[in-house]
Enzyme design. Structure first.
Site, PDB file in Angstrom:
ATOM      1  N   SER A  13      35.081  -1.512 -31.937  1.00 37.67           N
ATOM      2  CA  SER A  13      35.613  -2.912 -31.181  1.00 37.67           C
ATOM      3  C   SER A  13      36.412  -3.327 -30.634  1.00 37.67           C
ATOM      4  CB  SER A  13      35.758  -3.858 -32.372  1.00 37.67           C
ATOM      5  OG  SER A  13      35.880  -5.383 -32.275  1.00 37.67           O
ATOM      6  N   SER A  14      37.260  -4.242 -29.357  1.00 39.01           N
ATOM      7  CA  SER A  14      38.603  -3.478 -29.021  1.00 39.01           C
ATOM      8  C   SER A  14      39.686  -4.767 -29.902  1.00 39.01           C
ATOM      9  CB  SER A  14      38.047  -4.623 -27.896  1.00 39.01           C
ATOM     10  OG  SER A  14      37.899  -6.428 -27.283  1.00 39.01           O
ATOM     11  N   GLU A  22      21.874   0.578 -31.032  1.00 39.59           N
ATOM     12  CA  GLU A  22      20.838  -0.393 -29.152  1.00 39.59           C
ATOM     13  C   GLU A  22      20.781  -0.469 -28.218  1.00 39.59           C
ATOM     14  OE1 GLU A  22      25.237  -3.132 -31.610  1.00 39.59           O
ATOM     15  OE2 GLU A  22      25.570  -1.527 -29.530  1.00 39.59           O
ATOM     16  N   LYS A  48      36.468  -0.305 -36.531  1.00 47.89           N
ATOM     17  CA  LYS A  48      34.876  -0.350 -36.293  1.00 47.89           C
ATOM     18  C   LYS A  48      34.850  -0.295 -35.827  1.00 47.89           C
ATOM     19  CE  LYS A  48      32.717  -5.111 -36.183  1.00 47.89           C
ATOM     20  NZ  LYS A  48      31.087  -3.971 -35.579  1.00 47.89           N
ATOM     21  N   VAL A  49      33.593   0.193 -36.306  1.00 42.84           N
ATOM     22  CA  VAL A  49      31.839   1.765 -35.728  1.00 42.84           C
ATOM     23  C   VAL A  49      30.908   0.741 -35.471  1.00 42.84           C
ATOM     24  CG1 VAL A  49      30.842   3.635 -35.798  1.00 42.84           C
ATOM     25  CG2 VAL A  49      33.769   3.493 -36.506  1.00 42.84           C
ATOM     26  N   ASN A  50      29.906   0.280 -34.772  1.00 43.70           N
ATOM     27  CA  ASN A  50      28.469  -0.190 -34.429  1.00 43.70           C
ATOM     28  C   ASN A  50      27.888   0.966 -34.489  1.00 43.70           C
ATOM     29  OD1 ASN A  50      29.973  -2.822 -34.565  1.00 43.70           O
ATOM     30  ND2 ASN A  50      30.315  -2.543 -32.386  1.00 43.70           N
ATOM     31  N   SER A  67       0.688  -1.159  -0.268  1.00 47.29           N
ATOM     32  CA  SER A  67      -0.251  -0.222  -0.587  1.00 47.29           C
ATOM     33  C   SER A  67       1.305   1.673   0.044  1.00 47.29           C
ATOM     34  CB  SER A  67      -1.170   0.301   1.111  1.00 47.29           C
ATOM     35  OG  SER A  67      -0.272  -0.004   2.337  1.00 47.29           O
ATOM     36  N   HIS A  69       2.368  16.234  15.490  1.00 48.01           N
ATOM     37  CA  HIS A  69       2.127  14.740  15.356  1.00 48.01           C
ATOM     38  C   HIS A  69       2.274  14.173  13.919  1.00 48.01           C
ATOM     39  CE1 HIS A  69       0.005  10.895  16.327  1.00 48.01           C
ATOM     40  NE2 HIS A  69       0.981  11.262  17.578  1.00 48.01           N
ATOM     41  N   PRO A  70       2.550  13.523  13.384  1.00 47.71           N
ATOM     42  CA  PRO A  70       2.344  13.079  11.915  1.00 47.71           C
ATOM     43  C   PRO A  70       1.585  11.990  11.900  1.00 47.71           C
ATOM     44  CG  PRO A  70       4.447  11.715  13.641  1.00 47.71           C
ATOM     45  CD  PRO A  70       3.767  12.750  14.473  1.00 47.71           C
ATOM     46  N   HIS A  87       9.035  -7.595 -46.351  1.00 48.92           N
ATOM     47  CA  HIS A  87      10.202  -8.942 -46.086  1.00 48.92           C
ATOM     48  C   HIS A  87      11.143  -9.176 -45.813  1.00 48.92           C
ATOM     49  CE1 HIS A  87       5.868 -11.241 -46.657  1.00 48.92           C
ATOM     50  NE2 HIS A  87       5.547 -10.263 -47.624  1.00 48.92           N
ATOM     51  N   THR A 141       2.061   2.489   2.789  1.00 49.30           N
ATOM     52  CA  THR A 141       1.977   2.931   4.247  1.00 49.30           C
ATOM     53  C   THR A 141       3.311   3.749   4.384  1.00 49.30           C
ATOM     54  OG1 THR A 141       0.161   1.399   4.287  1.00 49.30           O
ATOM     55  CG2 THR A 141       1.010   2.267   6.446  1.00 49.30           C
TER      56      THR A 141
END
Length: 462
Positions: free
Chosen positions: A317-318, A330, A323-325, A97, A128-129, A187, A99
């Site tokens: 890439s390591s 992603e 290389k570039v992604n 809830s 008082h709360p 397709h 609470t």
């Protein structure tokens, strides 16, 4: 660590001396050591807005003295401003809830108000709360009200502007490249021509639809449970309190808030947030398609489609030099997967409206706010770091267009589907151009082919 003694209906408990919270917060902190996800501060701040609004209404109704109302409102303002954020340590995985988080806010506001009144930090006097901060309220109507306020604010201030930012960026690209003709694909196979601008215009329309779907849920989200108190009857709240506090909250938050017409449904059901979550999922599906299409079109650079040049933001890439992604695509897709998963959790949690109360509220609002934040950040980031600087590879588009076999579709109305199919099959089997195959089969002349097969004239009804 220095401590002080606080009390609740279960007795005494030690609380850190520096903490504004009291006994109930401390018990929850000790009993629910689950995960690292704290109750979202957006919910905490919304609860503080409720306490501020309630103090004003209760004062007008003569149920709070001017001094008590002033101290509560001043302490609530500090919470709303984020000045006391460290005093809300409770996790999402608590009572269903909410609470304990409601009491956390009640205790912190009371603890700070008592300090403002010249007393020691914490305690229950003079504020008082329960009796004062939580007057005419229940966790069962406060927490869902805070959920709706937090969600509505996040959508209006974060998500919709970010969607608009991405949508406008795509529209600018679409308008710029409306006449750049390329091969369409269905397709994942070659189809009749389309312009790059037309291709991008689909995403503009899809984002418009997603935005409208989200906006359509907001009037429901703007309806508040406040005033239903424990089970929806409004027990211990004065007559007219629900409408008065909704109006006060609308003024404080500057949101189009209204009082829910049926408080029993507002406490036990979660249809408004389920609808919102479904709309967020709709946006996520659109964004996944956008990300997937752009990384397909940008695949390569030499062994793929290579029709779109995506920004090269970082090495990909390591082990493979140079290389570039498509990392922005992603990241956007991943966060959308999280949003779709969040929707499943929200839907499941919403089924737990047992009798007069839904008891899975914290996980619902945690996931709603996470989804909104992810989608807002994702749209903003994708526009700034991908769409804004992407460029079409017109040379590759032209090459694919010239090699495409489905331009033969333009001949259907002149020589019939079957004869057009013969041309396409011969061209494909013998590595001929469509023109060469058509002439070899004596189905059209060179002049007729030039007249009838014009990609630029195949972009609209003819």
């Amino acid at each position: 660590m220095k401590t002080r003694i606080e009390t609740d209906s279960m007795g005494e408990i030690d609380v850190p001396q520096a903490a504004y919270w009291g006994a109930q917060t401390q018990r929850s902190k000790q009993n629910f050591v689950i995960g690292e996800q704290r109750m979202p501060l957006a919910v905490i701040h919304a609860l503080a807005q409720i306490k501020k609004a309630a103090a004003r209404v209760n004062h007008r109704l003569g149920d709070l003295t001017p001094e008590l109302a002033q101290w509560i409102e001043q302490a609530a303002d500090e919470v709303i401003a984020g000045k006391l954020d460290e005093h809300f340590p409770l996790v999402v995985w608590q009572t269903g809830s909410g609470t304990q988080s409601n009491m956390n806010v009640n205790e912190v506001i009371a603890g700070r108000a008592n300090e403002l009144a010249g007393q020691a930090r914490g305690g229950k006097s003079p504020v008082h709360p329960n009796d004062h901060v939580n007057r005419a309220q229940s966790s069962n109507d406060c927490f869902p009200t805070a959920m709706h306020i937090a969600a509505l604010k996040a959508v209006l201030s974060q998500l919709l502007p970010a969607v608009k930012h991405l949508r406008n960026g795509l529209e600018q690209q679409a308008q710029q490249h409306m006449n750049l003709v390329k091969t369409g694909r269905t397709h994942l196979m070659d189809a009749t021509p389309i312009s790059f601008g037309q291709e991008l215009s689909a995403f503009v329309a899809q984002l418009d639809l997603a935005k409208q779907t989200i906006e359509a849920t907001l009037p429901q989200v703007a309806q508040l449970a406040q005033g239903g108190t424990a089970v929806g009857t409004g027990l211990n709240a004065p007559k007219g309190f629900a409408e008065a506090i909704a109006q006060e909250l609308a003024e404080i938050t500057q949101l189009p808030l209204t009082s829910a017409p049926n408080k029993f449904a507002a406490l036990a059901g979660q249809e408004a947030l389920v609808s919102l979550s479904g709309a967020l999922k709709t946006l996520a599906t659109t964004l996944i398609k956008l990300a997937n299409d752009l990384r397909l079109l940008g695949s390569g650079p030499r062994a793929g489609l290579g029709e779109v040049l995506l920004p090269e933001n970082e090495p990909g890439s390591s082990i493979m030099p140079g290389k570039v992604n498509p990392t922005q695509c992603e990241a956007l897709s991943m966060l959308c997967c999280q949003v779709i998963g969040n929707d499943v959790s929200i839907t499941t949690a919403a089924t737990h409206g047992h009798l007069q109360l839904n008891v899975f509220k914290p996980v619902i609002i945690h996931n709603i706010l996470e989804s909104i934040r992810l989608l807002a950040d994702g749209c903003q980031n994708f526009q700034d770091h991908c769409v804004a600087d992407m460029q079409p590879n017109a040379k590759m588009m032209q090459q694919h267009l010239e090699q495409g076999l489905m331009l033969v579709t333009a001949l259907n109305r002149h020589i019939g589907y079957d004869n057009a199919a013969k041309i396409a099959k011969k061209a494909h089997a013998e590595h001929l151009t469509l023109r060469e195959a058509a002439i070899a089969l004596n189905l059209v002349t060179d002049e007729q082919f030039s007249q009838w097969v014009n990609p630029a004239l195949m972009l609209a009804p003819n």
